[in-house]
Motif scaffolding. Structure first.
Motif, PDB file in Angstrom:
ATOM      1  N   ASP A 327      43.092  38.572  30.518  1.00  0.00           N
ATOM      2  CA  ASP A 327      43.124  37.644  31.666  1.00  0.00           C
ATOM      3  C   ASP A 327      44.359  37.853  32.519  1.00  0.00           C
ATOM      4  N   GLU A 328      45.374  38.486  31.956  1.00  0.00           N
ATOM      5  CA  GLU A 328      46.608  38.690  32.694  1.00  0.00           C
ATOM      6  C   GLU A 328      46.514  39.837  33.689  1.00  0.00           C
ATOM      7  N   ILE A 329      45.501  40.678  33.561  1.00  0.00           N
ATOM      8  CA  ILE A 329      45.345  41.820  34.467  1.00  0.00           C
ATOM      9  C   ILE A 329      44.744  41.342  35.782  1.00  0.00           C
ATOM     10  N   GLU A 330      45.453  41.575  36.867  1.00  0.00           N
ATOM     11  CA  GLU A 330      45.011  41.088  38.178  1.00  0.00           C
ATOM     12  C   GLU A 330      43.935  41.981  38.780  1.00  0.00           C
ATOM     13  N   ASP A 331      44.091  43.286  38.655  1.00  0.00           N
ATOM     14  CA  ASP A 331      43.141  44.221  39.275  1.00  0.00           C
ATOM     15  C   ASP A 331      42.526  45.099  38.193  1.00  0.00           C
ATOM     16  N   ILE A 332      41.384  44.659  37.652  1.00  0.00           N
ATOM     17  CA  ILE A 332      40.756  45.429  36.569  1.00  0.00           C
ATOM     18  C   ILE A 332      40.183  46.743  37.080  1.00  0.00           C
ATOM     19  N   GLN A 333      39.895  46.832  38.369  1.00  0.00           N
ATOM     20  CA  GLN A 333      39.356  48.075  38.905  1.00  0.00           C
ATOM     21  C   GLN A 333      40.347  49.217  38.735  1.00  0.00           C
ATOM     22  N   VAL A 334      41.624  48.940  38.972  1.00  0.00           N
ATOM     23  CA  VAL A 334      42.663  49.954  38.788  1.00  0.00           C
ATOM     24  C   VAL A 334      42.720  50.382  37.320  1.00  0.00           C
ATOM     25  N   LEU A 335      42.638  49.416  36.412  1.00  0.00           N
ATOM     26  CA  LEU A 335      42.632  49.718  34.982  1.00  0.00           C
ATOM     27  C   LEU A 335      41.456  50.600  34.617  1.00  0.00           C
ATOM     28  N   PHE A 336      40.273  50.263  35.147  1.00  0.00           N
ATOM     29  CA  PHE A 336      39.070  51.024  34.809  1.00  0.00           C
ATOM     30  C   PHE A 336      39.145  52.458  35.340  1.00  0.00           C
ATOM     31  N   VAL A 337      39.654  52.635  36.558  1.00  0.00           N
ATOM     32  CA  VAL A 337      39.783  53.979  37.114  1.00  0.00           C
ATOM     33  C   VAL A 337      40.728  54.816  36.250  1.00  0.00           C
ATOM     34  N   ARG A 338      41.780  54.201  35.764  1.00  0.00           N
ATOM     35  CA  ARG A 338      42.717  54.903  34.895  1.00  0.00           C
ATOM     36  C   ARG A 338      42.045  55.298  33.578  1.00  0.00           C
ATOM     37  N   GLU A 339      41.214  54.431  33.044  1.00  0.00           N
ATOM     38  CA  GLU A 339      40.481  54.741  31.804  1.00  0.00           C
ATOM     39  C   GLU A 339      39.502  55.890  32.005  1.00  0.00           C
ATOM     40  N   LEU A 340      38.932  55.969  33.199  1.00  0.00           N
ATOM     41  CA  LEU A 340      37.926  56.998  33.474  1.00  0.00           C
ATOM     42  C   LEU A 340      38.531  58.382  33.692  1.00  0.00           C
ATOM     43  N   ALA A 341      39.851  58.443  33.874  1.00  0.00           N
ATOM     44  CA  ALA A 341      40.492  59.721  34.164  1.00  0.00           C
ATOM     45  C   ALA A 341      40.282  60.732  33.042  1.00  0.00           C
TER      46      ALA A 341
END
Length: 809
Positions: A327-341
């Motif tokens: 819940d502390e992550i503000e922009d999950i899209q950025v997190l997901f793009v990093r995971e997809l790398a």
């Protein structure tokens, strides 16, 4: 006076010590340094390239992309740029620039941390050719100086410069200026402008971190430095400098795209070439294969489409993994793009992470940051998979399928995004010309990137009923005819080594009573096959089927031989070779991929001598127009490469009459048996046999038209059962049909005529005897002339005699 003598003596001793040290180093290092001839005859490392029969590029192997270029074909501006930047006194020194060396020595003494190197172009050759350490040490520098002096004595300045511009690294796996020009600008070096030439001239300083893709700012500064030095040395005018230095970076990565990505046959070819030539193969060798581009593409499409269809029937297995979201992550899209790398594409299937879920749609984020929507049409297929237990009900909403943070696969189909998954099931197909053994297509699995195991060549599995034609051929050679009737009824074998009696059964679980051999084959009746084997004798049958290329010691000496079970294991490639004997009229061929291997100069280094069926052997006229072929580019290529070799004649291992009889029986498998799915091709010249092993662990279809033999297999690498509804007549046959649909386009229909020694007789289908003159249900059957039934008299239907089981077996 005394001090002057002391200073002179000290200077002499110091000079003597230096000379002694240098002489010692020379004696120590000289034997360890490469001979100058190494540089004169240096073989430039280039990729090993694999081509199809038509010349399409199928694969490149090797870390280095290198395209040799003669110095006279390189623009003078580029040569000026290199000399101005790397070694401005190149044409005036003898390998060592003593002025630069002295300046660097002074800088090293009086300026902390300054290390410019003072390496001339000639001194840079050893570290790129002899693989000297790039660490900045005195010993390495001395070796470079020693080798530079040697090189300058043996090679001209143009030879040194040409070698240099062909071997230095430019980043992105490109070595040499010509490869770099194609890599960054997509065209040869002589077509580049001044700004582009200056950019390339500066790259060898930092080829990876400082190229215009990875380090554009550094690359731009370096390019402008090159331009300034060219201006200062008079190589270019001020106006040229100003214009070029203001030009923006135009570089981007240009790679020669493969004409067709065909990794499975390419890897086999690579291994064979490396085994034969070693590392020398990476010096620009090209391998011309027998692969037909259209056949290969059709095979790849057929395997991929059918395996995906099979996988969908088994339901959706769920996400590949789940990414936890705090819940502390503000922009999950950025997190997901990093995971997809770190995720890879699998064919057209893109990795994606679910960003949001609605009732009838989901949003996913891709590795490039795109956020496409997958609508219900692309989701509703995803019934939950319960593995071997089946699938659940159709989903009613997207919430039943995925949730936020799920790593899934998606792709575009007809402009719409759909949810997909990488199949667990594997499959393969391999096809070859039955007269030459030339392999025209090979697919060893769903995705080479996921699984490099080649299920077309390395797989060893039970062939099931696909082995029956070879046993039936042995029977036909030993007096059995297609009209011979055997009893389809239960059999029981008692064996003291078994806890219970062995009771072989038909796949259907039903029995048909008296059954002709032809019918038993096209309906794939196990119990008749076993009775046929028992009449011939297992040992005799084992001896006979070795004619199809099987090793006798690997064949069981019991009833399992009749149904392709027990210890029998084969690959699809071996089945292609075996079925080719039937398709070509009785000749044993050698399936192969390599047509010839040539070096970078175009000289043929290897060309296998392959046995082929002679033009007057087997089926002479399959409808193939030889005049058109002899005038084609492909013929000119093959003729020129084969003219230096004597073609070997394939060995005849089977009476062509037996080949014809089995061929005609296998055509009935298509017309009215387990291979009826091939009727979709609307041809009368197709023959083949399905194969399904116990519990459907392996499913096969092996078939041919007289110009092409193909074997397809579907199963799990782990040897899991496919399920009760899976047979050789389903997925393998579907792959075979879709492949042949393309492969036989424009191939005329050809049904072999009976050869001499074959007779046709009207028989009673119920008894296999010669038909009565008034029997409306009489059918035509083929026989070897010496095995044909003889009519003792003309009978009528009132003379019918009902056979007892004892008479049948």
């Amino acid at each position: 006076m005394r001090f002057g003598l002391f200073a002179l003596w000290a200077s002499f001793c110091g000079l003597f010590t230096i000379v002694l040290c240098l002489s010692g180093m020379y004696l120590y290092l000289d034997p360890k340094s490469p001979d100058v001839e190494t540089y004169r005859t240096y073989q430039l490392e280039q990729p090993l390239r694999i081509f199809s029969a038509e010349g399409a590029l199928l694969a490149e192997f090797g870390d280095r992309r290198l395209i040799p270029v003669a110095i006279e074909d390189v623009p003078k501006l580029y040569l000026d740029a290199v000399v101005s930047t790397e070694d401005k006194r190149f044409f005036h020194h003898q390998g060592i620039d003593w002025i630069s060396l002295a300046n660097d020595a002074l800088d090293l003494l009086f300026t902390d941390g300054v290390k410019r190197g003072a390496s001339t172009i000639t001194m840079q050759l050893p570290r790129n050719i002899a693989d000297l350490s790039r660490e900045q040490t005195f010993v390495r520098k001395f070796r470079e100086m020693l080798l530079a002096i040697k090189i300058e004595r043996e090679l001209t300045k143009d030879e040194i410069l040409e070698l240099y511009i062909n071997i230095v690294p430019f980043g992105k796996h490109s070595y040499g200026v010509q490869a770099a020009a194609y890599t960054y600008y997509g065209k040869p070096v002589h077509e580049l402008n001044l700004a582009q030439l200056a950019m390339l001239a500066g790259l060898p300083k930092r080829p990876e971190a400082g190229n215009p893709i990875n380090g554009p700012e550094w690359a731009l500064d370096r390019r402008n430095l090159v331009l300034r030095r060219m201006r200062d040395t008079g190589a270019i005018l001020q106006e040229q400098y100003e214009e070029a230095s203001q030009t923006p970076i135009t570089a981007r990565v240009h790679r020669r795209e493969l004409d067709l990505y065909a990794p499975y046959p390419a890897e086999i070819v690579r291994q064979e070439v490396i085994e034969r030539f070693g590392h020398e193969a990476y010096s620009g060798y090209s391998v011309h294969t027998t692969i037909d581009v259209d056949h290969q593409q059709a095979a790849q499409d057929a395997v991929r489409n059918e395996l995906e269809a099979f996988d969908r029937r088994r339901g959706y297995r769920g996400p590949e993994r789940r990414i936890s979201v705090s819940d502390e992550i503000e922009d999950i899209q950025v997190l997901f793009v990093r995971e997809l790398a770190n995720e890879s594409e699998v064919g057209s299937m893109l990795p994606a992470i679910v960003l949001s879920v609605d009732e009838q749609s989901i949003e996913v984020v891709l590795a490039d940051g795109q956020v496409p929507t997958v609508k219900w049409e692309g989701l509703k297929w995803a019934r939950k998979s319960f593995g071997d237990s089946g699938v659940g009900r159709s989903p009613q909403s997207a919430y039943e399928i995925v949730e936020i943070g799920n790593l899934v696969r998606v792709r575009q189909e007809d402009g719409n995004w759909v949810l997909v998954q990488v199949p667990e099931i594997q499959g393969s197909i391999v096809a070859a010309n039955p007269r030459t053994g030339a392999i025209t297509a090979m697919v060893g699995g769903y995705s080479f990137g996921v699984n490099q195991y080649n299920h077309a060549s390395q797989l060893q599995r039970q062939p099931g009923s696909g082995f029956k034609p070879f046993v039936y051929t042995a029977a036909l050679a030993n007096g059995v005819t297609p009209a011979t009737v055997f009893l389809d009824a239960p059999l029981v074998y008692n064996d003291d080594l078994l806890e219970t009696a062995y009771r072989p059964r038909n796949f259907s679980g039903t029995y048909n009573g008296p059954t002709r051999v032809r019918e038993a084959l096209y309906r794939s009746i196990n119990l008749v096959s076993i009775r046929v084997l028992e009449q011939v004798g297992a040992d005799s049958a084992r001896d006979f089927v070795t004619r199809f290329g099987f090793a006798k010691e690997e064949l069981p000496n019991n009833t399992q031989l009749a149904i392709g079970g027990g210890t029998i294991t084969v690959s699809p490639l071996e089945m292609v070779a075996a079925y080719s004997v039937i398709a070509n009229g009785g000749y044993q061929i050698e399936p192969h991929l390599i047509a010839k291997v040539v070096n970078q100069d175009g000289d043929t280094l290897y060309q296998p001598a392959i046995p082929v069926v002679c033009t007057s052997c087997g089926y002479e006229d399959t409808g193939f127009d030889h005049s058109d072929w002899s005038n084609s580019d492909s013929y000119q290529f093959e003729h020129s490469t084969q003219s230096q070799n004597i073609n070997l004649a394939a060995s005849q291992v089977l009476d062509e009459r037996l080949a014809f009889l089995v061929d005609s029986m296998l055509r009935d498998v298509i017309r009215q048996g387990t291979g009826r799915g091939a009727l979709a091709l609307e041809r009368n010249d197709l023959a083949g046999k399905t194969g399904t092993t116990d519990r459907a662990v392996d499913t096969w279809f092996n078939g041919f038209q007289q110009n092409l033999v193909a074997s397809s297999w579907v199963g799990y690498t782990s040897q899991r059962a496919l399920g009760e509804s899976e047979f050789g007549s389903r997925s393998p046959l579907s792959i075979w049909v879709e492949f042949m649909r393309t492969a036989l386009t424009d191939v005329p229909e050809f049904v072999p005529e009976p050869p001499n020694g074959i007779v046709s007789v009207k028989i009673d289908p119920a008894t296999g005897h010669i038909a009565q003159s008034d029997l409306d249900s009489a059918i035509t059957e083929y026989f070897l002339a010496e095995s044909a039934p003889i009519a003792d008299s003309v009978r009528t239907s009132s003379d019918t005699h009902v056979l007892s089981p004892e008479e049948l077996f």
